[in-house]
Design a protein around this motif. Structure first.
Motif, short mmCIF file in Angstrom:
data_model
loop_
_atom_site.label_atom_id
_atom_site.label_comp_id
_atom_site.label_asym_id
_atom_site.label_seq_id
_atom_site.Cartn_x
_atom_site.Cartn_y
_atom_site.Cartn_z
N GLU A 280 33.77 13.62 1.66
CA GLU A 280 32.71 13.37 0.68
C GLU A 280 32.90 14.18 -0.60
O GLU A 280 32.62 13.70 -1.69
CB GLU A 280 31.34 13.69 1.30
CG GLU A 280 30.97 12.82 2.47
CD GLU A 280 30.88 11.35 2.09
OE1 GLU A 280 30.50 11.04 0.93
OE2 GLU A 280 31.19 10.49 2.94
N THR A 281 33.34 15.42 -0.46
CA THR A 281 33.55 16.28 -1.63
C THR A 281 34.72 17.23 -1.36
O THR A 281 35.08 17.47 -0.21
CB THR A 281 32.27 17.10 -1.93
OG1 THR A 281 32.50 17.92 -3.07
CG2 THR A 281 31.88 17.97 -0.76
N GLU A 305 35.92 8.43 -6.36
CA GLU A 305 34.53 8.76 -5.99
C GLU A 305 34.42 10.20 -5.50
O GLU A 305 33.46 10.92 -5.83
CB GLU A 305 34.08 7.78 -4.89
CG GLU A 305 32.65 7.99 -4.42
CD GLU A 305 32.31 7.12 -3.22
OE1 GLU A 305 31.33 7.46 -2.51
OE2 GLU A 305 33.03 6.12 -2.98
N ASN A 308 34.60 12.57 -8.46
CA ASN A 308 33.35 12.57 -9.22
C ASN A 308 32.27 13.42 -8.55
O ASN A 308 31.38 13.94 -9.23
CB ASN A 308 32.84 11.14 -9.41
CG ASN A 308 33.71 10.36 -10.38
OD1 ASN A 308 34.35 10.93 -11.27
ND2 ASN A 308 33.74 9.04 -10.22
N ASN A 309 32.36 13.58 -7.22
CA ASN A 309 31.38 14.38 -6.48
C ASN A 309 31.85 15.82 -6.27
O ASN A 309 31.26 16.55 -5.47
CB ASN A 309 31.10 13.74 -5.11
CG ASN A 309 30.45 12.39 -5.24
OD1 ASN A 309 29.75 12.11 -6.22
ND2 ASN A 309 30.68 11.52 -4.26
N SER A 310 32.92 16.22 -6.93
CA SER A 310 33.50 17.55 -6.74
C SER A 310 33.52 18.31 -8.06
O SER A 310 33.40 17.72 -9.14
CB SER A 310 34.92 17.44 -6.19
OG SER A 310 34.97 16.63 -5.05
N ASN A 358 33.85 17.50 -14.12
CA ASN A 358 32.67 17.14 -13.33
C ASN A 358 32.03 18.40 -12.78
O ASN A 358 32.71 19.33 -12.36
CB ASN A 358 33.06 16.21 -12.18
CG ASN A 358 33.63 14.90 -12.68
OD1 ASN A 358 33.10 14.32 -13.61
ND2 ASN A 358 34.73 14.45 -12.08
N SER A 360 29.52 19.70 -9.85
CA SER A 360 28.83 19.33 -8.62
C SER A 360 28.52 20.60 -7.84
O SER A 360 29.38 21.47 -7.68
CB SER A 360 29.70 18.39 -7.78
OG SER A 360 29.12 18.14 -6.54
N ALA A 362 27.53 20.51 -4.70
CA ALA A 362 27.51 20.12 -3.29
C ALA A 362 28.24 21.16 -2.46
O ALA A 362 29.19 21.81 -2.91
CB ALA A 362 28.18 18.76 -3.12
N ASP A 365 32.79 20.31 2.30
CA ASP A 365 32.81 19.27 3.33
C ASP A 365 33.02 19.89 4.70
O ASP A 365 33.66 20.95 4.84
CB ASP A 365 33.91 18.25 3.03
CG ASP A 365 33.70 16.94 3.74
OD1 ASP A 365 33.99 16.88 4.94
OD2 ASP A 365 33.25 15.98 3.09
#
Length: 407
Positions: A280-281, A305, A308-310, A358, A360, A362, A365
């Protein structure tokens, strides 16, 4: 009569060395039918012709060149004499030159020597790299500037590899994998990977010892081990194919053994068997490396994708900017591109270095959380966990599950 003629001719040659004597002898015989014995009369005439000294010199030179021994058959003393004569001739020619001609001649000699020196250096370096990268004699620390030489009309770069990295490739050797689902394609030479990583340092994108990297599609783990040995910082390789994952684990064991034998630091590298579709990241890694030229379009979109989430800052890819923009990658800038060459197929590929912007927050993972926790405790903890993995038991367990799946 003959004796008198020979003595007179010898006397003539001694007194006149530039005269050559030619003798013609005419024999006439007359026979008579009434006489039983044949009567023979011999008349001798002597003619002398004068020849010039130039003609004599050319004739002697022709005779000398005909019987001249080749240079390779001469002895060492004779060769020294020839070399001394050539040197003296060159010095005399140099003395007759004008000051401008002397300056041009000296500059020409210097350029010739420099080109010869660098071309030999380049050839020797290429031989070392082709011979399983056994560059033990290149005692070069990290960060040394590369030499460039004008060879065959174009600039060639000699890439110097540190001993810690060359020990990695010596330990791995010509490792091959058999029975792989997807095959192993995309192995670049050590010199190519080194040049790409050095470019990151030149652009101040990497801090040795602290910058971490993740490799998507690690294969047998050569770029990941290269990173760990070069910067002594964490690198995690993700591989979906079980056989390639086992090859990377065995290569890691070999590298540890070689590093201990040479008193080198153990590279902090971890290999994970997982699919990119399950990620996911990529937090909290700083650099992402992927040989993605053969990725499927769906997989490329998934990687875009994930990025973009990292919060990764640098991305090394083998796809150009337009492809990534078409697959939805945002906030990306092309910084540099490096020409890469592959080991087996000798193909030329271009590695693009992108800057990602980017942001993020988050959490890491679940695939990487265990590795990051072990690395935070210390590099020794990570190496101990790697050494505790039994590759043979892992291999038998995988073979059992695969045979069950096939049934």
């Amino acid at each position: 009569c003959k004796l008198l003629f020979i003595s007179s001719s010898l006397r003539t040659r001694m007194t006149h060395p530039t005269l050559s004597t030619t003798t013609t002898t005419t024999t006439t015989s007359s026979s008579s039918s009434s006489l039983s014995n044949a009567e023979t009369t011999t008349t001798t005439t002597t003619t002398t012709t004068a020849t010039s000294p130039v003609a004599t010199a050319t004739a002697s030179s022709k005779r000398s060149t005909k019987n001249k021994t080749p240079y390779s058959a001469l002895g060492p003393e004779k060769k020294k004499q020839y070399a001394a004569a050539a040197r003296k001739k060159k010095e005399l020619r140099f003395q007759k030159m004008t000051p401008e001609e002397k300056a041009a001649h000296i500059e020409r000699e210097r350029e010739t020597k420099r080109d010869w020196y660098y071309s030999n250096k380049y050839r020797k370096a290429m031989k070392h790299l082709q011979r399983d990268l056994s560059c033990q004699n290149l005692k070069v620390a990290f960060g040394r500037s590369k030499l460039s030489a004008s060879v065959f009309g174009k600039d060639q770069k000699m890439i110097l590899i540190p001993q810690t990295v060359s020990a990695v490739y010596n330990a791995i050797g010509q490792s091959k994998t058999t029975g792989s689902h997807q095959g192993c394609y995309g192995e670049c030479t050590a010199g190519s990977i080194q040049s790409a990583f050095v470019e990151l340092v030149k652009m101040s994108l990497v801090i040795p010892g602290s910058t971490t990297m993740v490799e998507l599609g690690a294969g047998m783990g050569k770029p990941a081990l290269h990173w760990g040995a070069l910067f002594n910082s964490l690198c995690v390789g993700v591989e979906n194919d079980s056989n390639l994952f086992l090859s990377s684990l065995s290569n890691l064991k070999k590298v540890y053994k070689k590093a201990r034998a040479n008193n080198f630091p153990l590279p902090p590298v971890r290999f994970v068997e997982a699919s990119i579709y399950n990620i996911e990241t990529l937090n909290p890694f700083n650099v992402v490396y992927s040989f993605d030229s053969l990725f499927e379009p769906e997989l490329v979109a998934k990687v875009a994708e994930i990025l973009n989430n990292s919060s990764c800052q640098v991305f090394l890819s083998y796809r150009n900017m337009n492809e990534w923009l078409s697959h939805g990658l945002a906030c990306v800038t092309l910084l540099h591109q490096v020409q890469m060459s592959m080991t087996v197929s000798k193909e030329k590929r271009t590695c693009y270095i992108y800057r990602l912007r980017n942001s993020s927050e988050a959490a890491s993972d679940i695939i990487f959380s265990g590795t990051i926790d072990a690395y935070k405790k210390g590099k020794n903890v990570l190496t101990e966990e790697n050494e505790s993995i039994d590759v043979s038991m892992y291999c038998t367990k995988n073979m059992k599950t695969r045979s069950q799946n096939q049934k």
